[in-house]
Design a protein around this motif. Structure first.
Motif, PDB file in Angstrom:
ATOM      1  N   ALA A 184       1.932   1.979  -7.189  1.00  0.00           N
ATOM      2  CA  ALA A 184       0.774   1.306  -6.620  1.00  0.00           C
ATOM      3  C   ALA A 184      -0.413   1.468  -7.568  1.00  0.00           C
ATOM      4  O   ALA A 184      -0.564   2.506  -8.220  1.00  0.00           O
ATOM      5  CB  ALA A 184       0.438   1.882  -5.250  1.00  0.00           C
TER       6      ALA A 184
ATOM      7  N   GLN B 252      -4.539  -0.183  -4.217  1.00  0.00           N
ATOM      8  CA  GLN B 252      -3.149   0.243  -4.282  1.00  0.00           C
ATOM      9  C   GLN B 252      -2.143  -0.890  -4.098  1.00  0.00           C
ATOM     10  O   GLN B 252      -1.238  -0.839  -3.270  1.00  0.00           O
ATOM     11  CB  GLN B 252      -2.902   1.366  -3.284  1.00  0.00           C
ATOM     12  CG  GLN B 252      -3.541   2.686  -3.680  1.00  0.00           C
ATOM     13  CD  GLN B 252      -2.888   3.292  -4.914  1.00  0.00           C
ATOM     14  OE1 GLN B 252      -1.871   3.967  -4.819  1.00  0.00           O
ATOM     15  NE2 GLN B 252      -3.469   3.044  -6.087  1.00  0.00           N
TER      16      GLN B 252
ATOM     17  N   SER C 159       0.787  -1.205   0.000  1.00  0.00           N
ATOM     18  CA  SER C 159       0.000   0.000   0.000  1.00  0.00           C
ATOM     19  C   SER C 159       0.826   1.265   0.000  1.00  0.00           C
ATOM     20  O   SER C 159       1.822   1.375   0.665  1.00  0.00           O
ATOM     21  CB  SER C 159      -0.906  -0.011   1.227  1.00  0.00           C
ATOM     22  OG  SER C 159      -1.518   1.209   1.386  1.00  0.00           O
TER      23      SER C 159
ATOM     24  N   GLY D 221      -0.606   5.313  -7.988  1.00  0.00           N
ATOM     25  CA  GLY D 221       0.104   6.036  -6.956  1.00  0.00           C
ATOM     26  C   GLY D 221       1.342   6.708  -7.517  1.00  0.00           C
ATOM     27  O   GLY D 221       1.638   6.630  -8.716  1.00  0.00           O
TER      28      GLY D 221
ATOM     29  N   GLU E 113      -7.465   4.119   0.959  1.00  0.00           N
ATOM     30  CA  GLU E 113      -6.588   4.056  -0.202  1.00  0.00           C
ATOM     31  C   GLU E 113      -7.091   4.845  -1.404  1.00  0.00           C
ATOM     32  O   GLU E 113      -6.295   5.461  -2.117  1.00  0.00           O
ATOM     33  CB  GLU E 113      -6.369   2.596  -0.630  1.00  0.00           C
ATOM     34  CG  GLU E 113      -5.576   1.760   0.352  1.00  0.00           C
ATOM     35  CD  GLU E 113      -4.114   2.172   0.451  1.00  0.00           C
ATOM     36  OE1 GLU E 113      -3.667   3.015  -0.356  1.00  0.00           O
ATOM     37  OE2 GLU E 113      -3.426   1.655   1.331  1.00  0.00           O
ATOM     38  N   SER E 114      -8.388   4.816  -1.659  1.00  0.00           N
ATOM     39  CA  SER E 114      -8.854   5.393  -2.932  1.00  0.00           C
ATOM     40  C   SER E 114     -10.253   5.987  -2.879  1.00  0.00           C
ATOM     41  O   SER E 114     -10.850   6.225  -3.926  1.00  0.00           O
ATOM     42  CB  SER E 114      -8.837   4.309  -4.019  1.00  0.00           C
ATOM     43  OG  SER E 114      -9.861   3.346  -3.769  1.00  0.00           O
TER      44      SER E 114
END
Length: 235
Positions: free
Chosen positions: A151, A156, A5, A122, A99-100
């Motif tokens: 990522a 990720q 991550s 990423g 993460e998103s």
């Protein structure tokens, strides 16, 4: 080292007007509304079987319905195949939320089949700006960068970890880090493996999250997201 991550956002959660309930600080986070039992071996997108379950939760939490279907599907597959792990959909959702934004980072959208467009990438992992340096491991096959790894997708993954854990969960015959069904199940399997096969204890849960991202503040953010979703609160 199997680092998955690279968190995309670093801002702390702020109090929102709809947060009228105190969010628990349980570890492991609460299970939330139990996902339904489905035929995980059915053809096509098995996550579609989560629709009736996901709709009211999506309305209350603000998580896209398709993303919620993916989390419920991943948790149910793990429940049937690896019940000893005990991973809950709320934890899977907590990871994706951090993460998103559940596949919506920087304006991306989640299609009905789980595909994320535009794809989410990423930062280049070239060792600058506090990032890890990870030389290319996939010749740019997954992340599009032939020099360094990046990522990928709503969870990720870095290419090396995806190569080891990536699975097809939406029935299209390919494992795609940019499909939230595939990525959610792959993340669930990675977390269960990282926990030593048991995420029902504090030690196992924390070990899994810290393997995903070696940061205590990250763990707390995932915990808070997951616990909020466990009581159907936006976060």
């Amino acid at each position: 080292m199997l680092l998955v991550s690279v968190a995309l956002t670093a801002t702390a959660c702020i109090e929102l007007p709809w947060e009228s309930q105190d969010i628990p600080e349980d570890v492991p986070p609460g299970p939330g509304v139990q996902q339904p039992q489905i035929d995980i071996h059915a053809s096509g997108r098995t996550a579609d079987g989560m629709r009736a379950w996901a709709e009211p939760i999506a309305e209350q939490t603000g998580i896209p319905r398709t993303s919620l279907e993916a989390y419920g599907n991943a948790a149910e597959i793990q429940r049937q195949q690896y019940p000893e792990c005990g991973i809950r959909w709320t934890t899977i959702a907590g990871i994706a939320g951090v993460e998103s934004k559940h596949g919506r980072h920087r304006g991306s959208d989640v299609a009905e089949n789980g595909d994320i467009r535009p794809t989410i990438r990423g930062m280049v992992l070239d060792g600058t700006n506090g990032n890890y340096e990870i030389k290319d491991t996939d010749k740019g096959r997954y992340d599009g960068d032939p020099e360094y790894d990046r990522a990928m997708g709503p969870f990720q993954f870095i290419p090396e970890t995806w190569a080891n854990y990536g699975v097809d969960a939406n029935g299209d015959g390919k494992a795609d880090p940019d499909n939230i069904d595939d990525a959610a199940l792959s993340a669930a399997r990675y977390l269960c493996a990282s926990a030593g096969g048991d995420m029902t204890t504090r030690a196992g849960w924390e070990k899994a999250i810290l393997t995903y991202n070696q940061s205590r503040p990250y763990l707390i953010r995932v915990r808070n997201h997951a616990n909020a979703y466990s009581i159907n609160v936006r976060y």
